[in-house]
Design a protein around this motif. Structure first.
Motif, PDB file in Angstrom:
ATOM      1  N   TRP A 210      -1.213 -14.342  -1.528  1.00  0.00           N
ATOM      2  CA  TRP A 210      -1.023 -13.193  -2.083  1.00  0.00           C
ATOM      3  C   TRP A 210      -0.487 -11.918  -1.319  1.00  0.00           C
ATOM      4  O   TRP A 210      -1.050 -11.833  -0.046  1.00  0.00           O
ATOM      5  CB  TRP A 210      -2.259 -12.934  -2.757  1.00  0.00           C
ATOM      6  N   GLN A 211       0.558 -11.156  -1.724  1.00  0.00           N
ATOM      7  CA  GLN A 211       0.854  -9.940  -1.029  1.00  0.00           C
ATOM      8  C   GLN A 211       0.425  -8.677  -1.993  1.00  0.00           C
ATOM      9  O   GLN A 211       0.704  -8.664  -3.024  1.00  0.00           O
ATOM     10  CB  GLN A 211       2.426 -10.021  -0.978  1.00  0.00           C
ATOM     11  N   SER A 212       0.169  -7.688  -1.152  1.00  0.00           N
ATOM     12  CA  SER A 212      -0.114  -6.544  -1.919  1.00  0.00           C
ATOM     13  C   SER A 212       1.040  -5.842  -2.336  1.00  0.00           C
ATOM     14  O   SER A 212       2.230  -5.982  -1.910  1.00  0.00           O
ATOM     15  CB  SER A 212      -0.758  -5.446  -0.853  1.00  0.00           C
ATOM     16  N   PRO A 213       0.911  -5.251  -3.636  1.00  0.00           N
ATOM     17  CA  PRO A 213       2.311  -4.673  -4.079  1.00  0.00           C
ATOM     18  C   PRO A 213       2.747  -3.575  -3.312  1.00  0.00           C
ATOM     19  O   PRO A 213       3.915  -3.253  -3.123  1.00  0.00           O
ATOM     20  CB  PRO A 213       1.873  -3.893  -5.528  1.00  0.00           C
ATOM     21  N   GLY A 214       2.062  -2.935  -2.360  1.00  0.00           N
ATOM     22  CA  GLY A 214       2.316  -1.856  -1.465  1.00  0.00           C
ATOM     23  C   GLY A 214       2.700  -0.616  -2.196  1.00  0.00           C
ATOM     24  O   GLY A 214       2.629  -0.534  -3.516  1.00  0.00           O
TER      25      GLY A 214
END
Length: 412
Positions: A210-214
């Motif tokens: 998972w990657q943070s939307p930032g």
């Protein structure tokens, strides 16, 4: 183990046991030698590791972790202060590519990733509860429902950057991981009983990458109260002051809202005070710390006022942006009818599977397909969903719904 559950149960009511301190011993790890020792101790135990992180959200600009809580099923609980460590290599060697238990993983993963801590497997107790459609998904509610215990939660919004950390805060932090292993066992059995274990496994696997939307493009556009901003010049003022506030907050490592809240930005844009004193007297600034920086905000206001219309912000039109669904009926009626049909079918599917509709598929993905209709074959719909980030179980359930929308009499 230091004490039994019964030895620290101070009160029982309605068959709930109130827990005020951890059953196990806990230890604050605030130097390199202690870190090495605790990692060596944990390495001897079986996975998974229960992990939690405390940040200083609302106090600090960054979302860094100021405390990590870690335990195995039988170990003591270790409260690790990452800000006091020169080298977190021992912790990375212990935890990376290992099995973790987290509650609400997406809240903690960004600060854990920032420390270069990366899981091999995840069991997210909150996500498991959501997939089971349980009445409570917060940690406190789950512990009450599944283990019949209650915890004190009064320090959840504390400033965890504070040093030294008060003893009662450390007790609170230790309790956050005390029962995660037991909770995992209870929820795993329910997932198996409801034939949802494989679904959960796919969701947990996705969390590992998972990657943070930032930050979105032009994050200033998300200023609270932006709907009250009228015209390009007012938007230019909001943008100018927001960017300066962000710069100051980052320099001071203070939450942006503590430098100048959103209401202050919007009020300055709307009223355009003529002097520094007028700005100081604004209702949203008069009694707040932002008043001390009034000259800065006034300067930014003047800069924005000097911009010409060609320099004002323009309405966003991203490469994959879609009009608001309420306008679809006029702009593309067949897409509108597809969307309404799919929404209705997803609600039915949600009731059949007993899985919240928001977990069946991303709403943006549904809108994207209904607007573009990229394919009309079941196999290719399934492949398209997977390519867009849907899990296998989601694609298998959603693809037939999307295909059936094409048979809807109101749809082309």
């Amino acid at each position: 183990m230091s004490e039994s559950l019964e030895e620290i149960a101070l009160e029982e009511a309605d068959f709930l046991t109130h827990i005020t301190k951890p059953i196990r011993n806990f230890e604050l790890i605030d130097n390199q030698e202690l870190l090495i020792n605790c990692c060596n101790n944990l390495e001897k135990d079986e996975q998974p590791y229960a992990i939690d992180a405390e940040r200083a959200s609302g106090f600090k600009y960054s979302q860094r972790a100021y405390l990590l809580q870690i335990s195995s099923a039988t170990s003591d609980i270790y409260l690790i202060d990452p800000t006091s460590m020169k080298d977190l290599t021992p912790l990375r060697q212990l935890l990376n590519n290992k099995s973790w238990i987290l509650h609400a993983a997406t809240q903690d993963l960004p600060c854990l990733f920032e420390l270069e801590l990366k899981p091999g497997e995840i069991f997210d107790t909150e996500l498991a509860a959501r997939l089971l459609s349980l009445p409570h998904v917060g940690l406190g509610g789950l512990l009450e429902d599944e283990l019949q215990i209650t915890l004190d939660k009064e320090h959840s919004a504390a400033d965890w950057s504070k040093r030294p950390l008060p003893q009662d805060w450390l007790v609170y932090a230790a309790l956050d991981v005390e029962f995660l292993h037991q909770l995992r066992k209870s929820l795993t059995q329910k997932l198996v009983d409801k034939n949802k274990f494989e679904i959960a496994q796919q969701e947990f696997k996705a969390l590992c990458s998972w990657q943070s939307p930032g930050l979105r493009n032009d994050p200033w556009r998300r200023t609270s109260g932006m709907h009250e901003v009228r015209g390009g010049q007012d938007a230019a003022i909001v943008r100018q002051i927001w960017l300066k506030r962000d710069e100051i907050a980052q320099q001071r490592d203070v939450a942006a809202g503590r430098v100048l809240n959103d209401a202050g930005i919007v009020e300055i844009a709307a009223k355009k005070p003529k002097t520094v004193q007028e700005l100081k007297d604004l209702a949203s600034i008069k009694y707040r710390p932002a008043k001390n920086d009034a000259e800065i905000w006034f300067e930014q206001l003047q800069i924005a006022l000097q911009l010409g219309p060609d320099q004002w912000p323009v309405k966003q039109k991203g490469a994959e942006s879609y009009p608001a669904p309420k306008s679809w009926l006029e702009k593309r009626p067949e897409a509108y009818h597809r969307l309404q049909f799919v929404k209705a079918q997803l609600n039915k599917l949600s009731e059949e599977l007993l899985i919240p509709v928001e977990h069946l598929c991303s709403p943006d993905l549904v809108k994207k397909w209904c607007w573009d209709k990229p394919t009309d074959q079941l196999e290719t719909i399934n492949k398209w969903l997977i390519s867009q980030g849907a899990r296998d179980w989601q694609a298998q359930n959603l693809a037939p719904v999307l295909l059936s929308s094409l048979d809807n009499p109101k749809v082309d």
